[in-house]
Scaffold this motif. Structure first.
Motif, short mmCIF file in Angstrom:
data_model
loop_
_atom_site.label_atom_id
_atom_site.label_comp_id
_atom_site.label_asym_id
_atom_site.label_seq_id
_atom_site.Cartn_x
_atom_site.Cartn_y
_atom_site.Cartn_z
N SER A 96 -44.79 -4.52 -30.80
CA SER A 96 -46.09 -4.70 -30.17
C SER A 96 -46.26 -3.71 -29.02
CB SER A 96 -46.23 -6.13 -29.64
OG SER A 96 -45.33 -6.35 -28.57
N ILE A 97 -47.49 -3.56 -28.56
CA ILE A 97 -47.75 -2.66 -27.43
C ILE A 97 -47.05 -3.15 -26.17
CG2 ILE A 97 -49.56 -1.90 -25.83
CD1 ILE A 97 -51.30 -1.26 -28.18
N PRO A 98 -47.06 -4.47 -25.84
CA PRO A 98 -46.27 -4.92 -24.68
C PRO A 98 -44.78 -4.61 -24.83
CG PRO A 98 -47.89 -6.58 -25.24
CD PRO A 98 -47.94 -5.56 -26.33
N GLN A 99 -44.23 -4.72 -26.05
CA GLN A 99 -42.82 -4.36 -26.25
C GLN A 99 -42.61 -2.87 -26.03
OE1 GLN A 99 -42.40 -6.38 -30.21
NE2 GLN A 99 -40.38 -6.96 -29.41
N ALA A 100 -43.52 -2.06 -26.54
CA ALA A 100 -43.43 -0.63 -26.29
C ALA A 100 -43.56 -0.34 -24.78
CB ALA A 100 -44.52 0.11 -27.06
N GLY A 101 -44.37 -1.14 -24.10
CA GLY A 101 -44.51 -0.99 -22.65
C GLY A 101 -43.21 -1.24 -21.90
N LEU A 102 -42.32 -2.03 -22.51
CA LEU A 102 -41.02 -2.27 -21.88
C LEU A 102 -40.18 -0.99 -21.80
CD1 LEU A 102 -39.98 -5.73 -23.36
CD2 LEU A 102 -40.81 -5.22 -21.06
#
Length: 439
Positions: free
Chosen positions: A36-42
């Motif tokens: 997900s985009i939040p996971q990529a944001g990590l």
């Protein structure tokens, strides 16, 4: 300003491009890695975590090592980390490569900041740091948009290869232009440098820096999906708007670097207040394309207008430990760069939408503003690190300098420093106003 300081700024361009370019690459990375985009944001937080941990650890580990050799080793390690990221077959390996790159980046920042501070008089610290931070600004103007452009047309991995190439150029500059800097006659003592953490003003400087940086990057980290999903702009606009943020950052750094030495608290109060106002406006007008574009520029300006003052403040209150001061500043900024994207990802996961990241960021900068007020009150009250304590601290540093202790900068050959600057340094050392607590 010594040429070596500008070479450090050039090197920071490569470091800053890697650190911030993921803001324009999150959607393609998420698609390619099936996250997900939040996971990529990590991945942004992973870099920041590496910076937080790496800055003090590498500062301690290299405390007695030759500065030039250390910088060469760290920029080389950073470049290898970019190659590993470009070749990463899985999300986990990409995550690990970001941490490794961040460790090298943190060490370079900490050592490079100490080198830059060592080569200028006390009253030019903010300007010296502005040159280094200028590398970040140029990275936001050119590097980050170019990374987004490459990601859009050649795949996100091409951006990592480009940063690897920029790191190689930086390595050549460090090898050929950074002079040999001898260690002080009295070798740095970790136990003595650690005493800076007894000062309340040091901890306040950490809190202010972390919250001010975290608030802006809580929203900036998710600017690409906000632009496309909320404001309705095409993905082709993302590199240009990221570049606009960078233009604001460059202008802000130039202004803040020239004003902060004389009006440090004024810069902190006005800059952080402006960031808070702009973040609230971004949250309220996220669906307006014109407003989002304008606010992207203004956020870059306010955030980097404040950055030289945040750096100089730490060196002012922790001047007796220049290496740990640089490491602490780096860690503080990246505490913000860790917590900001994490908080932004959390509010997105709670289905508050991409615009909610600006509300969360505004809350962080408002807390930073309150912390600045506390620090200013202590300063005016003559408390620890305050104005009243400035004279006594200046006398203490003058006394300890005479005995070879409490140096505010590493020893450098006087031939490297122009005569006018040597005179300026002497003036600062002789007067309380030039002391490390001067705002």
């Amino acid at each position: 300003m010594p040429l070596a300081v500008y070479i450090l700024g050039l090197s920071v361009f490569a470091l800053g491009t890697s650190e911030f370019m993921l803001s324009g690459l999150l959607p393609p990375i998420a698609d390619d890695m099936n996250v997900s985009i939040p996971q990529a944001g990590l991945l942004i937080s992973a870099f920041a975590i590496g910076m937080v941990v790496g800055a003090p650890l590498l500062a301690v580990a290299t405390l007695r090592l030759p500065r030039r050799t250390t910088l060469i080793a760290l920029i080389s390690m950073f470049g290898l980390g970019q190659i590993a990221g470009a070749l990463a077959p899985t999300y986990e390996i990409l995550f690990a490569s970001r941490v490794v790159s961040a460790l090298a980046c943190a060490g370079f920042w900490a050592v490079g900041a100490a080198v830059a501070i060592a080569m200028v008089p006390v009253n030019q610290r903010a300007r010296a740091m502005a040159v280094m931070i200028g590398g970040l600004s140029v990275a936001n103007v050119l590097g980050v948009p170019l990374g987004a452009f490459l990601g859009e047309h050649l795949g996100w991995r091409s951006a990592f290869w480009a940063v690897g190439a920029a790191s190689a150029v930086a390595l050549v500059g460090v090898v050929t232009r950074i002079p040999h800097i001898p260690l002080p006659e009295k070798k740095p003592e970790l136990k003595r440098e650690l005493t800076i953490y007894r000062d309340r003003q040091v901890w306040l400087a950490i809190v202010i820096t972390a919250l001010a940086a975290g608030g802006v990057f809580c929203a900036f980290s998710y600017l690409a999906p906000l632009l496309t999903d909320v404001a309705g702009l095409g993905s082709g606009w993302v590199p240009w708007i990221l570049g606009l943020f960078g233009v604001g950052a460059l202008i802000g750094t130039m202004i803040g670097g020239r004003v902060a030495d004389a009006h440090l608290f004024g810069v902190l109060l006005s800059g952080i207040t402006a960031s808070t106002v702009f973040l609230v406006a971004l949250a309220l007008f996220a669906s307006s394309q014109v407003a989002v574009v304008a606010l992207s520029f203004l956020l870059g300006l306010s955030a980097f207008f404040t950055a030289p003052a945040l750096n100089a403040r730490m060196f002012n209150v922790a001047g007796a430990a220049p290496t740990l001061a640089g490491a602490t500043t780096t860690a503080a900024f990246n505490l913000g760069n860790t917590s900001g994207p994490w908080l932004g990802g959390t509010v997105i996961d709670l289905d508050f939408g991409f615009a909610s990241t600006a509300w969360a960021g505004a809350a962080m900068t408002a807390l930073a503003l309150a912390a600045v007020g506390v620090a200013l009150r202590l300063q005016r009250g003559g408390g620890e690190g305050g104005t009243g304590g400035s004279r006594s601290r200046s006398r203490l540093i003058a006394k300890s300098t005479a005995t070879g202790e409490g140096r505010t900068a590493e020893a450098v050959p006087r031939a490297w420093v122009p005569a006018a600057e040597r005179a300026g340094t002497a003036d600062c050392a002789a007067t309380p106003q030039g002391g490390p607590s001067h705002a």
